[in-house]
Design a protein around this motif. Structure first.
Motif, PDB file in Angstrom:
ATOM      1  N   ALA A 106       0.833  -1.207   0.000  1.00 57.82           N
ATOM      2  CA  ALA A 106       0.000   0.000   0.000  1.00 57.82           C
ATOM      3  C   ALA A 106       0.867   1.256   0.000  1.00 57.82           C
ATOM      4  O   ALA A 106       0.584   2.221  -0.733  1.00 57.82           O
ATOM      5  N   GLU A 107       1.923   1.265   0.810  1.00 55.08           N
ATOM      6  CA  GLU A 107       2.810   2.425   0.846  1.00 55.08           C
ATOM      7  C   GLU A 107       3.508   2.619  -0.498  1.00 55.08           C
ATOM      8  O   GLU A 107       3.659   3.760  -0.978  1.00 55.08           O
ATOM      9  N   ALA A 108       3.893   1.551  -1.106  1.00 52.53           N
ATOM     10  CA  ALA A 108       4.553   1.649  -2.415  1.00 52.53           C
ATOM     11  C   ALA A 108       3.585   2.184  -3.460  1.00 52.53           C
ATOM     12  O   ALA A 108       3.971   2.990  -4.330  1.00 52.53           O
ATOM     13  N   LYS A 109       2.319   1.770  -3.378  1.00 51.20           N
ATOM     14  CA  LYS A 109       1.340   2.251  -4.337  1.00 51.20           C
ATOM     15  C   LYS A 109       1.114   3.753  -4.178  1.00 51.20           C
ATOM     16  O   LYS A 109       0.991   4.495  -5.174  1.00 51.20           O
ATOM     17  N   ALA A 110       1.072   4.225  -2.909  1.00 50.31           N
ATOM     18  CA  ALA A 110       0.872   5.656  -2.660  1.00 50.31           C
ATOM     19  C   ALA A 110       2.055   6.469  -3.188  1.00 50.31           C
ATOM     20  O   ALA A 110       1.869   7.534  -3.814  1.00 50.31           O
ATOM     21  N   VAL A 111       3.262   5.974  -2.958  1.00 54.43           N
ATOM     22  CA  VAL A 111       4.444   6.692  -3.436  1.00 54.43           C
ATOM     23  C   VAL A 111       4.482   6.673  -4.956  1.00 54.43           C
ATOM     24  O   VAL A 111       4.889   7.658  -5.602  1.00 54.43           O
ATOM     25  N   GLU A 112       4.034   5.581  -5.558  1.00 52.19           N
ATOM     26  CA  GLU A 112       4.023   5.504  -7.017  1.00 52.19           C
ATOM     27  C   GLU A 112       3.072   6.541  -7.606  1.00 52.19           C
ATOM     28  O   GLU A 112       3.393   7.192  -8.626  1.00 52.19           O
ATOM     29  N   MET A 113       1.909   6.722  -6.971  1.00 58.20           N
ATOM     30  CA  MET A 113       0.963   7.737  -7.447  1.00 58.20           C
ATOM     31  C   MET A 113       1.566   9.129  -7.302  1.00 58.20           C
ATOM     32  O   MET A 113       1.425   9.980  -8.198  1.00 58.20           O
ATOM     33  N   GLU A 114       2.241   9.382  -6.178  1.00 62.47           N
ATOM     34  CA  GLU A 114       2.884  10.683  -5.983  1.00 62.47           C
ATOM     35  C   GLU A 114       3.969  10.896  -7.035  1.00 62.47           C
ATOM     36  O   GLU A 114       4.137  12.014  -7.559  1.00 62.47           O
ATOM     37  N   TYR A 115       4.674   9.849  -7.382  1.00 68.74           N
ATOM     38  CA  TYR A 115       5.731   9.949  -8.405  1.00 68.74           C
ATOM     39  C   TYR A 115       5.127  10.327  -9.754  1.00 68.74           C
ATOM     40  O   TYR A 115       5.658  11.188 -10.476  1.00 68.74           O
ATOM     41  N   LYS A 116       4.018   9.704 -10.123  1.00 67.22           N
ATOM     42  CA  LYS A 116       3.388  10.000 -11.406  1.00 67.22           C
ATOM     43  C   LYS A 116       2.900  11.450 -11.455  1.00 67.22           C
ATOM     44  O   LYS A 116       3.047  12.131 -12.480  1.00 67.22           O
TER      45      LYS A 116
ATOM     46  N   LEU B 264      10.158   6.081  -4.064  1.00 67.60           N
ATOM     47  CA  LEU B 264       9.465   4.960  -4.701  1.00 67.60           C
ATOM     48  C   LEU B 264      10.340   3.708  -4.704  1.00 67.60           C
ATOM     49  O   LEU B 264       9.860   2.601  -4.422  1.00 67.60           O
ATOM     50  N   GLN B 265      11.609   3.874  -5.020  1.00 67.58           N
ATOM     51  CA  GLN B 265      12.524   2.727  -5.011  1.00 67.58           C
ATOM     52  C   GLN B 265      12.631   2.119  -3.614  1.00 67.58           C
ATOM     53  O   GLN B 265      12.691   0.891  -3.461  1.00 67.58           O
ATOM     54  N   LYS B 266      12.656   2.969  -2.607  1.00 66.87           N
ATOM     55  CA  LYS B 266      12.710   2.473  -1.229  1.00 66.87           C
ATOM     56  C   LYS B 266      11.442   1.713  -0.890  1.00 66.87           C
ATOM     57  O   LYS B 266      11.511   0.635  -0.256  1.00 66.87           O
ATOM     58  N   ALA B 267      10.287   2.239  -1.294  1.00 67.44           N
ATOM     59  CA  ALA B 267       9.016   1.565  -1.005  1.00 67.44           C
ATOM     60  C   ALA B 267       8.955   0.213  -1.704  1.00 67.44           C
ATOM     61  O   ALA B 267       8.468  -0.782  -1.153  1.00 67.44           O
TER      62      ALA B 267
END
Length: 361
Positions: A103-113, A136-139
């Protein structure tokens, strides 16, 4: 001197003369002994070394994660195949950690986009995008780590092998690293044995190309293991306390008769080509040195010091001190001494060997 005195002296002289003649005849009879020549033949000596039998792979299976042991899929003494499930630790906590990381990785991915879109519109700087990309890489790494922890709850056999006892039962609370069982690959067995330095040197000199030497294995009940092994490894260092070096022989174990931790004796055949063989009964010892009586051209005995290379049932292999054409005494050694003259009766080498074989049986 009176006639009676002369008669008495004559009788005594006659008696003494008769006794002397009988003693000389008896002594002459005692000095008739059997002799023979040393035997030259190819001989093989079987040398035995106490050994320890080990599996080619023997490992401890331990829990990689903390938790309750939820399931046990194997039993003691069972053969398990590589990749076969063995144990399962309750995965609930690790599943939850994986969901959170995803879930945290998905949130960071959206912020990255979103940040990437703003950079393309020149609203934010590329540096901000680089920071979000690193997050994102860390997540994503946290997701991979959570997957790894979850995978550790499924414990599978790393190779095909035989299980030992179960050290934990279903429902046990396990700590990280706690022992569950041991697993042994007994398809091939390694047999370790120690060799004295002098014998190692002889082996190395006779085997300069490191050719694998065939050996046999005597089991604890005295039987000979049906499969032949080979010496395939030698330790790098000598043990200075014992003056030995450890060697390893490998044996196939298709019937799984051999098990990790067994003991036995490695049997090595040592060849002695054109060995000089004499009966053990032809020798005697003086101050821990070995001697024989050798007959000269005048049938007189002379003591000869010899060096013994090896000992077999009823015979010695002589490395120095005798020649094949020497004639040695093989009986009555305690009844003669150096310089005695005898009447020899030559026994052929083949007859001597045959007699020794009968005694050995």
């Amino acid at each position: 001197m009176s006639k009676k005195a002369l008669l008495a002296v004559s009788i005594v002289s006659a008696l003494l003369g008769g006794c002397g003649h009988e003693e000389h005849a008896a002594h002459h009879e005692k000095l008739q002994f059997n002799v023979t020549h040393p035997i030259v033949q190819d001989t093989t000596l079987v040398k035995e070394y106490v050994s320890q039998i080990r599996a080619i792979q023997h490992i401890e299976v331990r829990a990689m994660e903390k938790g309750y042991l939820q399931s046990t899929f194997v039993d003691e003494g069972q053969t398990v195949e590589r990749g076969q499930p063995m144990f399962k630790i309750m995965p609930n906590v690790y599943e939850a950690e994986l969901h959170r990381a995803e879930a945290e990785a998905k949130a960071v991915e959206m912020e990255y986009k979103n940040t990437k879109s703003l950079v393309e519109q020149n609203i934010v700087s590329p540096n901000e995008l680089a920071v979000i990309e690193a997050q994102l890489q860390k997540a994503q790494a946290e997701v991979e780590l959570a997957k790894t922890h979850l995978a550790f709850t499924d414990i599978k056999a790393p190779f095909t092998g035989k299980m030992d006892r179960l050290e934990a039962r279903t429902g046990s609370l396990l700590d990280e690293g706690e022992l569950l069982t041991t697993l042994s690959d007994i398809s091939t067995m390694w047999v370790y044995f120690n060799v004295p330095e002098s014998e190692y040197l002889k082996y190395a000199q006779n085997n300069p190309s490191n050719k694998q030497t065939p050996v046999r294995l005597k089991l604890a009940d005295g039987s000979i293991y049906e499969h032949q092994g080979v010496i395939d490894a030698i330790e790098a260092d000598f043990d200075n306390h014992t003056g030995t070096i450890e060697m390893r022989a490998s044996f196939p174990n298709p019937d799984q008769l051999l098990r990790h931790g067994q003991t036995g004796n490695v049997m090595v055949d040592i060849a002695y080509p054109d060995a000089l063989v004499i009966p053990q009964k032809a020798t005697f010892e003086i101050l821990d040195q070995s001697f024989v009586y050798v007959l000269d051209s005048e049938n007189k005995l002379a003591t000869r010091h010899i060096n013994i290379a090896a000992e077999l049932p009823n015979i010695y292999l002589v490395s120095d001190g005798l020649a094949p054409d020497d004639t040695i005494l093989i009986e009555g050694l305690r009844r003669v001494s150096n310089g005695d003259e005898i009447e020899p009766e030559l026994i052929s080498a083949s007859d001597t060997l045959a007699e020794l074989s009968l005694h050995a049986e």
